[in-house]
Structure formats: C-alpha cells, structure tokens
Motif scaffolding. Structure first.
Motif, mmCIF file in Angstrom:
data_model
loop_
_atom_site.group_PDB
_atom_site.id
_atom_site.type_symbol
_atom_site.label_atom_id
_atom_site.label_comp_id
_atom_site.label_asym_id
_atom_site.label_seq_id
_atom_site.Cartn_x
_atom_site.Cartn_y
_atom_site.Cartn_z
ATOM 1 N N UNK A 1 33.841 -92.005 53.602
ATOM 2 C CA UNK A 1 34.292 -91.738 52.417
ATOM 3 C C UNK A 1 34.182 -90.553 51.765
ATOM 4 N N UNK A 2 35.161 -89.799 51.142
ATOM 5 C CA UNK A 2 35.057 -88.405 50.610
ATOM 6 C C UNK A 2 34.835 -88.701 49.170
ATOM 7 N N UNK A 3 33.794 -87.787 48.663
ATOM 8 C CA UNK A 3 33.651 -88.176 47.188
ATOM 9 C C UNK A 3 34.561 -87.272 46.483
ATOM 10 N N UNK A 4 35.316 -87.619 45.790
ATOM 11 C CA UNK A 4 36.419 -86.778 44.966
ATOM 12 C C UNK A 4 35.675 -86.156 43.955
ATOM 13 N N UNK A 5 34.594 -86.562 43.348
ATOM 14 C CA UNK A 5 33.977 -85.876 41.898
ATOM 15 C C UNK A 5 33.367 -84.495 42.621
ATOM 16 N N UNK A 6 32.872 -84.692 43.854
ATOM 17 C CA UNK A 6 32.308 -83.347 44.367
ATOM 18 C C UNK A 6 33.556 -82.161 44.566
ATOM 19 N N UNK A 7 34.622 -82.684 45.095
ATOM 20 C CA UNK A 7 35.541 -81.835 45.253
ATOM 21 C C UNK A 7 36.238 -81.230 44.119
ATOM 22 N N UNK A 8 36.548 -82.011 43.125
ATOM 23 C CA UNK A 8 36.879 -81.650 41.901
ATOM 24 C C UNK A 8 35.874 -80.533 41.214
ATOM 25 N N UNK A 9 34.607 -80.905 41.389
ATOM 26 C CA UNK A 9 33.517 -79.912 40.851
ATOM 27 C C UNK A 9 33.791 -78.526 41.482
ATOM 28 N N UNK A 10 34.058 -78.361 42.962
ATOM 29 C CA UNK A 10 34.152 -77.292 43.501
ATOM 30 C C UNK A 10 35.527 -76.387 43.129
ATOM 31 N N UNK A 11 36.674 -77.590 42.898
ATOM 32 C CA UNK A 11 37.715 -76.942 42.610
ATOM 33 C C UNK A 11 37.616 -76.125 41.299
ATOM 34 N N UNK A 12 37.077 -76.636 40.600
ATOM 35 C CA UNK A 12 36.768 -76.266 39.105
ATOM 36 C C UNK A 12 35.919 -74.833 39.076
ATOM 37 N N UNK A 13 34.881 -74.906 39.743
ATOM 38 C CA UNK A 13 34.148 -73.650 39.893
ATOM 39 C C UNK A 13 34.686 -72.476 40.679
ATOM 40 N N UNK A 14 35.706 -72.915 41.547
ATOM 41 C CA UNK A 14 36.220 -71.867 42.421
ATOM 42 C C UNK A 14 37.328 -71.275 41.426
ATOM 43 N N UNK A 15 37.826 -72.080 40.500
ATOM 44 C CA UNK A 15 38.951 -71.497 39.548
ATOM 45 C C UNK A 15 38.219 -70.708 38.462
ATOM 46 N N UNK A 16 37.223 -71.332 38.072
ATOM 47 C CA UNK A 16 36.181 -70.452 37.103
ATOM 48 C C UNK A 16 35.917 -68.926 37.551
ATOM 49 N N UNK A 17 35.561 -68.833 39.103
ATOM 50 C CA UNK A 17 35.185 -67.597 39.513
ATOM 51 C C UNK A 17 36.418 -66.789 39.785
ATOM 52 N N UNK A 18 37.545 -67.263 40.156
ATOM 53 C CA UNK A 18 38.843 -66.519 40.308
ATOM 54 C C UNK A 18 39.366 -65.999 39.087
ATOM 55 N N UNK A 19 39.133 -66.759 37.991
ATOM 56 C CA UNK A 19 39.565 -66.216 36.537
ATOM 57 C C UNK A 19 38.683 -65.239 36.324
ATOM 58 N N UNK A 20 37.379 -65.035 36.687
ATOM 59 C CA UNK A 20 36.533 -63.925 36.375
ATOM 60 C C UNK A 20 36.726 -62.708 37.242
ATOM 61 N N UNK A 21 37.804 -62.784 38.171
ATOM 62 C CA UNK A 21 37.949 -61.743 38.979
ATOM 63 C C UNK A 21 36.809 -61.557 40.074
ATOM 64 N N UNK A 22 36.096 -62.772 40.334
ATOM 65 C CA UNK A 22 35.174 -62.889 41.645
ATOM 66 C C UNK A 22 35.641 -63.968 42.585
ATOM 67 N N UNK A 23 35.559 -63.322 43.858
ATOM 68 C CA UNK A 23 36.321 -64.088 45.200
ATOM 69 C C UNK A 23 35.076 -64.800 45.750
ATOM 70 N N UNK A 24 35.157 -66.068 45.842
ATOM 71 C CA UNK A 24 34.292 -67.047 46.360
ATOM 72 C C UNK A 24 34.283 -66.787 47.950
ATOM 73 N N UNK A 25 33.081 -66.536 48.417
ATOM 74 C CA UNK A 25 32.907 -66.376 49.977
ATOM 75 C C UNK A 25 32.154 -67.694 50.230
ATOM 76 N N UNK A 26 32.752 -68.677 50.692
ATOM 77 C CA UNK A 26 32.379 -70.129 50.919
ATOM 78 C C UNK A 26 31.776 -70.485 52.109
#
Length: 474
Positions: free
Chosen positions: A113-138
């Motif tokens: 089973x995949x934990x959707x809460x974790x995926x949603x957290x990372x989705x939000x974090x990536x969006x917040x970084x990109x909105x700040x002009x910062x490229x995530x290197x994952x």
C-alpha cells in the motif's frame, strides 16, 4: 505563402536556437530526509532503518557516547517550518535544492500500500519550491528504507532490488512530469563500506575482510537496481534527467616519497572511486579490485549480462560528493575509507584535510578518463567545532567561509577548462542530524538551535550568497 523548403529551414533554425540556449548553472544547498524532517510518526509514516538504528540500537552511542535520534531533527517535514526555510533559501539566492524522499513514508511496509498523505506532502513541497524559483533535485534513496525490509536482510536479500524498483516506480510515475532531476542512490560506498562496517564491528560479526566481500554483493545489487530504474525513466520518455551520486575521494599518499604509501594510495583510489565509476561508465569493475575480492570471496563473479546492463544504462548525470581527499599510509590496504587528517600544512576540518585542488583533480579525471559526463557537485562542505558558536546573536565561521570559497574557485576553474559541470550544492543548508555523529557536527550555512528550532544565518551563508550573485550567469 511560405514555401515548404523555407518553412523547414525556419523550423531548423528555431530548433537550433533552443538547443543552444544556455541552461542556468544550478547553485544550491543539500539535505537528506532523515537528517532534517523529524515528525517521525506523522502522516502514517512507517519505521525506517534509521528510526530503528537510532531509537532501538542506539547507533550514535558507538561514536559519540550518547543516544541521539532524528525523531525531531530540524522539523522540516512541517509545512509551516519549511515555508520559513524556503524564505531563507530565497534570501540566500539559490535556484536549486537537493533533498531526499522517505521510502518509509511513501510505502510504510516497504512493499504494498502507498501512503497518499506522504505523496500529497511532497507534491505540496515541490509546488512551494517551484513557486519560489527553486528547482528540486530529488534523491529517491539516501541511505534509508523501511525497517521491515531491514529485518528481511535489506540489500543482502536478492529481493531488495525488486522492492526498490517498485518504490522508485511509484515516485517517478507520480512526480516524473514535475521533477526535472532525479537521483537514484546516494553514496553506495559510504553506505556499505563505512557505516555498515561500523555496525558490523560493534556487533562482533564477520571478520573485516569477509565483511567487505559480503558488502560487495550488496553494492553490485544496488548498481543493477540503479540501471533498472534509469531504464524505466527513459522508457517513460520523461523530459528530465536521472543520475546517481557517488562520494569521490581521490587518494593521496601520506608521504609522496614512500613507495609503500603511493601503492596504498593507488589501491585505495581504485576501491573508493573506480569500484563504482568503472562499472557505470565502462561497464566493468577494475581488474585490481576484482582480483582483490577474489582472494576472499571467489563466489563474487558478476555475469557478463549484468555488467553489460549496468554499462548500457548510464546515468544522465553524475552527482559527486566531495569533502576531502583520502590520505593513506602503506598499511592502509583494506577496503575502508581512510581520512588521516594530520597534514601539518593545512587547517583541518571535521571531514578531513582541506585540499580543494583535489576537487579540481577529480573533475578533470572525470573529463579525461570517463568521457566527460554531465556532473553536478551534490555535496561539498565542512565544519569546525570552534566556529559554530553563537556570540551576540551571530555566528562567525571564517574557516567554513574560506573552505566554500576555495572549493567553488577550483570547481569553476575545472568548468572553464571543459568539465561538463552544471551545478554546485553546499552540504548543508542547515545544521542537522549528521548520521552517526548526531548533532555534534554542524555543517550548515544556517545555525539551528536544536532546542528552539530557531535559525540564524552564519557568516558563510552571506559569503555563499555573494558567490552566487557574482557567478549567477556562469
């Protein structure tokens, strides 16, 4: 009406212009999930290997004499906190942030089973970084994985390759269109031949030589898993790139005039660097390494098909973690990393002798011996215990400041001389949980009061800010 020939010429011209458009050099900082996230029982997270090692084994007691954990770390899983940290990133002026994902958050039981809460957290974090002009290197995997898989043998279990492939598939399919740069693994040498070696010694298990041979099979398995995930990424025809991170530690003799020291340095260099670079870029292990392994483990005989598969699925880029060269003596012939930091001509940091010219030498070696791959410096940094003290609300760290400045100068010199270098990231943005050293080593540009979570930029923060401004268009 434009004729067909002119139209095709125009299309080719536009394509050429886009192809020639210079990509921005990436200036960043780096972290890893277990070292900064904390919140170890939030959002359905499962127990990880490092949760187990710190909470139940007490791994830091072996090295610093007290039990420390990453249960709280610097609280960066909390969005309120990481938004403040993104503001600090913006103030610093970086355009890239290297971070890692937590397998035990995404698939708590390792498989299934995949934990959707974790995926949603990372989705939000990536969006917040990109909105700040910062490229995530994952980084998909940075030393840590679900403890339930550790109990099944971890990388000692042949199934680990499939478990990792499944996890990486979840990550890439979910975030592949949003993230431009993925990293499969961080520092297999350090994971298998340094940290696990310490645990083996503390538990009085395998003799050292036998231990190293068993670890080689784990490292080989990880290289196959790396190739499988790179192939998956390319088969999906995603528009970004995927690479791997290696620690690179050029070995130098303790005494250049001693033949024994030079021989030991040459041997160590193959084991530290060639053992991973050669299969990735040449499709084979160095003969001297295989001959050494055969003395203790004749059963380790990677197949021609396995080596061809590893060599055929090269990383799109190579991340290199450089802190210091390995200074070795004649008797240092074992497969363990040796940082003998008593060179009288250099100020010492807590990661080894400060010799930035060896970073340049390693970059030039990649250019000349390994086909000049795309390279990003994914970790480079240091700490000096005497410096990381807050006085009147400030932290002056001239030695770290000098370390960063000199290493950047040597890195950019290599780039000017043709090395395919596209980025540089400091380890680390923040003081954090430094694995077996716990909180006793501070390597951040930002001082963290671990009791209050208060952040204070250090002198090195402002020096790096200046370096970025001066070299933004490099």
């Amino acid at each position: 009406m434009m004729n067909k020939k002119l139209f095709l010429l125009l299309c080719l011209a536009v394509h050429f212009v886009h192809a020639q458009k210079k990509q921005p050099f990436l200036w960043g900082v780096a972290t890893a999930a277990y070292q900064v996230d904390g919140n170890y029982q939030v959002d359905g997270k499962g127990e990880s290997k490092w949760d187990f090692l710190t909470n139940k084994v007490g791994i830091t007691q072996f090295t610093i004499g007290e039990k420390q954990t990453g249960n709280v770390a610097i609280n960066m899983y909390d969005r309120k906190q990481y938004l403040k940290d993104i503001e600090l990133m913006k103030e610093l002026g970086i355009n890239a942030y290297r971070m890692s994902l937590d397998w035990s958050r995404i698939i708590p039981d390792g498989v299934g089973a995949v934990n959707e809460k974790a995926l949603a957290h990372y989705d939000q974090l990536f969006d917040d970084l990109l909105a700040a002009g910062i490229e995530p290197l994952v980084t998909i995997y940075h030393f840590d994985y679900p403890a339930v898989l550790l109990q099944k043998g971890g990388w000692g279990n042949p199934e680990m390759e499939n478990w990792y492939y499944n996890y990486a598939s979840v990550v890439i399919n979910r975030f592949g269109k949003k993230i431009k740069n993925f990293i499969t693994f961080n520092e297999p040498y350090i994971e298998f031949f340094l940290v696990e070696n310490m645990l083996n010694a503390q538990n009085n298990k395998l003799p050292e030589k036998e231990y190293y041979m068993s670890q080689m099979q784990k490292a080989h398995r990880q290289l196959i898993a790396n190739a499988r995930v790179i192939k998956l990424y390319h088969d999906l025809k995603l528009k970004g790139q995927i690479g791997i991170v290696l620690n690179v530690n050029p070995a130098a003799p303790w005494d250049e005039k001693k033949v024994a020291d030079q021989k030991a340095a040459d041997f160590q260099d193959v084991l530290i660097n060639g053992l991973f670079l050669d299969p990735l870029y040449k499709g084979k292990y160095p003969k001297v390494a295989l001959d050494s392994l055969a003395k203790y483990n004749p059963s380790f005989k990677p197949s021609t098909e396995e080596m061809a598969f590893i060599g055929a699925n090269k990383p799109d880029f190579l991340g290199i973690n450089f802190y210091a060269p390995a200074i070795v003596k004649g008797e240092d012939s074992a497969m363990s990393l040796k940082w003998l930091d008593n060179n009288p001509d250099e100020v010492k940091s807590n990661v080894g002798p400060v010799r930035p010219e060896y970073l340049y030498k390693m970059l030039m070696r990649l250019k000349n011996d390994y086909g000049n791959p795309r390279v990003i410096i994914t970790e480079n940094g240091t700490g000096f215990v005497s410096e990381d003290v807050k006085v009147n609300g400030k932290i002056n760290d001239p030695l770290r400041t000098d370390y960063i400045k000199r290493h950047v100068e040597w890195a950019l010199k290599a780039k000017k001389e043709g090395v395919n270098l596209f980025g540089y990231t400091v380890w680390s943005g923040w003081d954090n949980f430094e694995w077996v050293s716990g909180y006793t080593k501070r390597l951040g540009l930002i001082y963290v009061d671990f009791a209050t979570q208060e952040r204070t930029p250090k002198q090195s923060f402002y020096e790096y800010q200046k370096i970025i401004k001066e070299n933004r268009s490099f």
